[in-house]
Motif scaffolding. Structure first.
Motif, short mmCIF file in Angstrom:
data_model
loop_
_atom_site.label_atom_id
_atom_site.label_comp_id
_atom_site.label_asym_id
_atom_site.label_seq_id
_atom_site.Cartn_x
_atom_site.Cartn_y
_atom_site.Cartn_z
N ARG A 197 1.34 -1.28 0.83
CA ARG A 197 0.41 -0.20 -0.29
C ARG A 197 1.14 1.31 -0.03
O ARG A 197 1.74 1.30 1.28
CB ARG A 197 -0.97 -0.14 1.31
CG ARG A 197 -2.40 -0.84 0.88
CD ARG A 197 -2.88 -0.53 -0.23
NE ARG A 197 -3.98 -1.67 -0.24
CZ ARG A 197 -5.09 -1.37 -0.83
NH1 ARG A 197 -5.19 -0.24 -1.93
NH2 ARG A 197 -6.05 -2.55 -0.87
N LEU A 198 0.58 2.21 -1.36
CA LEU A 198 0.99 3.33 -1.27
C LEU A 198 1.27 4.23 0.43
O LEU A 198 2.38 4.43 0.47
CB LEU A 198 0.84 3.78 -2.25
CG LEU A 198 2.06 5.73 -2.16
CD1 LEU A 198 3.14 5.38 -3.25
CD2 LEU A 198 1.53 6.04 -3.90
N HIS A 199 0.00 4.08 0.21
CA HIS A 199 0.07 5.35 2.15
C HIS A 199 0.47 5.24 3.11
O HIS A 199 1.07 5.76 3.92
CB HIS A 199 -1.27 5.65 1.80
CG HIS A 199 -1.78 6.93 0.91
ND1 HIS A 199 -2.28 6.27 -0.62
CD2 HIS A 199 -1.34 8.46 1.18
CE1 HIS A 199 -2.02 7.34 -1.27
NE2 HIS A 199 -1.61 8.89 -0.50
N CYS A 200 0.41 3.54 2.88
CA CYS A 200 1.42 2.69 3.97
C CYS A 200 2.59 3.70 4.53
O CYS A 200 3.49 3.60 5.42
CB CYS A 200 2.23 1.33 4.10
SG CYS A 200 2.29 0.70 5.94
N SER A 201 3.64 3.74 3.23
CA SER A 201 4.83 4.04 2.67
C SER A 201 4.93 5.34 3.44
O SER A 201 5.91 5.93 3.46
CB SER A 201 5.51 3.63 1.69
OG SER A 201 5.66 1.62 1.71
N ILE A 202 4.44 5.97 2.10
CA ILE A 202 4.14 7.32 2.25
C ILE A 202 3.97 8.16 3.92
O ILE A 202 4.48 8.92 3.96
CB ILE A 202 3.31 8.58 1.47
CG1 ILE A 202 3.15 7.94 -0.12
CG2 ILE A 202 3.30 9.74 1.99
CD1 ILE A 202 2.12 8.84 -1.00
N LEU A 203 2.70 7.45 4.04
CA LEU A 203 2.88 8.12 6.27
C LEU A 203 4.00 7.35 7.12
O LEU A 203 4.52 8.77 7.92
CB LEU A 203 1.58 7.08 6.30
CG LEU A 203 -0.16 8.06 6.00
CD1 LEU A 203 -0.63 7.51 6.27
CD2 LEU A 203 0.14 9.22 6.02
N HIS A 204 5.39 5.98 6.71
CA HIS A 204 6.06 6.37 6.76
C HIS A 204 7.19 7.31 6.78
O HIS A 204 7.41 7.56 8.02
CB HIS A 204 6.26 4.73 6.96
CG HIS A 204 6.02 4.20 8.21
ND1 HIS A 204 4.63 3.30 7.65
CD2 HIS A 204 6.65 3.20 9.54
CE1 HIS A 204 4.16 2.75 8.71
NE2 HIS A 204 5.10 2.37 9.67
N HIS A 205 7.27 7.71 5.42
CA HIS A 205 8.16 8.65 5.34
C HIS A 205 7.88 9.87 5.56
O HIS A 205 8.97 10.75 5.94
CB HIS A 205 8.52 8.47 3.50
CG HIS A 205 9.06 7.44 2.92
ND1 HIS A 205 8.41 7.30 1.90
CD2 HIS A 205 9.71 6.45 3.51
CE1 HIS A 205 9.86 5.87 1.64
NE2 HIS A 205 10.59 5.47 2.33
N VAL A 206 6.83 10.71 5.69
CA VAL A 206 6.48 11.66 6.39
C VAL A 206 6.77 12.13 7.73
O VAL A 206 7.04 13.21 8.24
CB VAL A 206 4.87 12.16 6.23
CG1 VAL A 206 4.14 12.57 7.30
CG2 VAL A 206 4.28 11.37 4.70
N LEU A 207 6.65 10.64 8.59
CA LEU A 207 7.21 10.67 10.45
C LEU A 207 8.78 10.68 10.13
O LEU A 207 9.15 9.92 11.13
CB LEU A 207 6.45 9.58 10.71
CG LEU A 207 4.57 9.86 10.83
CD1 LEU A 207 4.55 9.06 11.36
CD2 LEU A 207 4.72 11.23 11.57
N GLY A 208 9.95 10.48 8.76
CA GLY A 208 10.78 10.51 9.04
C GLY A 208 11.37 8.93 9.41
O GLY A 208 12.35 8.23 9.62
#
Length: 363
Positions: A197-208
């Motif tokens: 899931r793309l947004h699982c990766s995006i949200l982890h990246h958003v939080l560093g």
């Protein structure tokens, strides 16, 4: 008929909405979208129609821009932005602070989030390889695999993989999609993501936080390339050894990867803000010039434009009006009770009897 069906999903339906907006002089913005591959003629024609109707496309990646150009959208109607979820990094104060992971039996930084999905390109032995890889990761690192569905349909493939794991009893499995605050809280406390899931990766990246992605679609590789995280991207047919090696590399270089991700996030958030600036600029122009047939302004509400003071005043006004409503309700009930009491009184019944004879004489 197809132009006005399923307007929020299919390009043909969205084109119908765009045509109606164009006829009414309403601006059209597509914010942070990902489109593609647009292989059939009907969706390409629909997207071209949107462009001709004056739609403004603010897509999240270059591959989407290429799809739009190939469909015939004018170049001036396209401006590459990013996924709007990058703005969440500026709202860190509103993220839930702890508690979410503990409520699911997890310990902060001692688990990693697993978010997979059923896909037509998944190889036949996909579940077996994922199960073996997760078993080895848990054994080598001591981290717990937490299966978190980003969509209800993900639960089935999570169930299939957990059944094949030797360490299934040590894993934590959520059997329904968590609510927003719990989902964000779980991401805040997780070590890293192992995700389709793309947004699982995006949200982890958003939080560093690092994420290991499984590349099943152009949007996945586009995001990881934009974040400079290509080495954390795996093919769907990657071997068990390759998956375990990438997870091990991410974990051993955790601080270095987190620093690189944080540097990227800041610039991405600025670009996401540009998309909203363009949107609200359009809204403000519309507010200043759009009038209905009666000549009054048409307002497009924007909650963030309310200051804390104005919001407080509005709440006070609401409470006053509630009090006035309650007072009026009491007066109405009292009047009804008085009327009912009057109708049951001796004098009222006598009066009705005295009036009966004159009414009969008139008739």
């Amino acid at each position: 008929v197809e132009m006005f069906s399923d307007a929020w999903i299919e390009p043909t339906g969205q084109a119908g909405v765009c045509l109606m907006a164009w006829m009414l002089g309403v601006p059209i913005k597509f914010m942070g979208i990902g489109a593609g591959p647009l292989e059939k003629e009907a969706p390409r024609l629909a997207v071209r129609t949107m462009g001709l109707a004056g739609a403004r496309f603010l897509p999240r990646d270059e591959m989407t821009c290429q799809c739009l150009r190939a469909a015939g959208v004018p170049e001036g109607s396209i401006s590459k932005k990013v996924d709007l979820a990058f703005l969440l990094g500026k709202e860190l104060d509103f993220f839930p602070k702890g508690g979410a992971s503990a409520s699911f039996g997890l310990v902060k930084n001692k688990y990693f989030m697993v978010s997979l999905r059923t896909w037509n390109l998944n190889p036949p032995d996909y579940c077996e390889r994922i199960a073996q890889a997760l078993d080895q990761v848990m054994e080598r690192t001591g981290y717990v695999a937490a299966f978190v569905p980003f969509d209800q349909e993900d639960i089935e493939i999570h169930r299939d993989i957990v059944r094949l794991m030797k360490n299934r009893d040590a894993a934590v499995v959520l059997w329904e999609r968590p609510k927003r605050d719990n989902l964000l809280g779980l991401i805040v406390d997780s070590r890293f993501a192992f995700a389709m899931r793309l947004h699982c990766s995006i949200l982890h990246h958003v939080l560093g936080k690092p994420a290991i992605g499984l590349d099943y679609n152009d949007k996945i590789c586009a995001h990881f390339e934009a974040m400079g995280q290509n080495e954390a991207l795996l093919a769907l047919d990657a071997s068990v050894d390759d998956m375990v090696a990438v997870v091990g590399s991410v974990d051993s270089h955790y601080d270095e990867l987190s620093d690189a991700i944080c540097k990227k996030i800041s610039s991405k958030a600025d670009v996401a803000q540009e998309a909203f600036d363009e949107l609200f600029s359009s809204v403000e122009r519309q507010m200043s010039c759009t009038k209905d047939c009666a000549g009054s302004l048409t307002f497009y509400p924007r909650f963030r434009s309310l200051s804390a003071e104005k919001l407080s005043d509005a709440i006070i006004d609401i409470e006053k009006m509630k009090g006035q409503r309650d007072e009026a309700t009491c007066e109405r009930d009292a009047a009804r009770a008085a009327m009912e009491e009057c109708e049951q009184s001796y004098s009222y019944r006598v009066g009705l009897m005295l009036l009966a004879l004159p009414r009969k004489l008139r008739q």
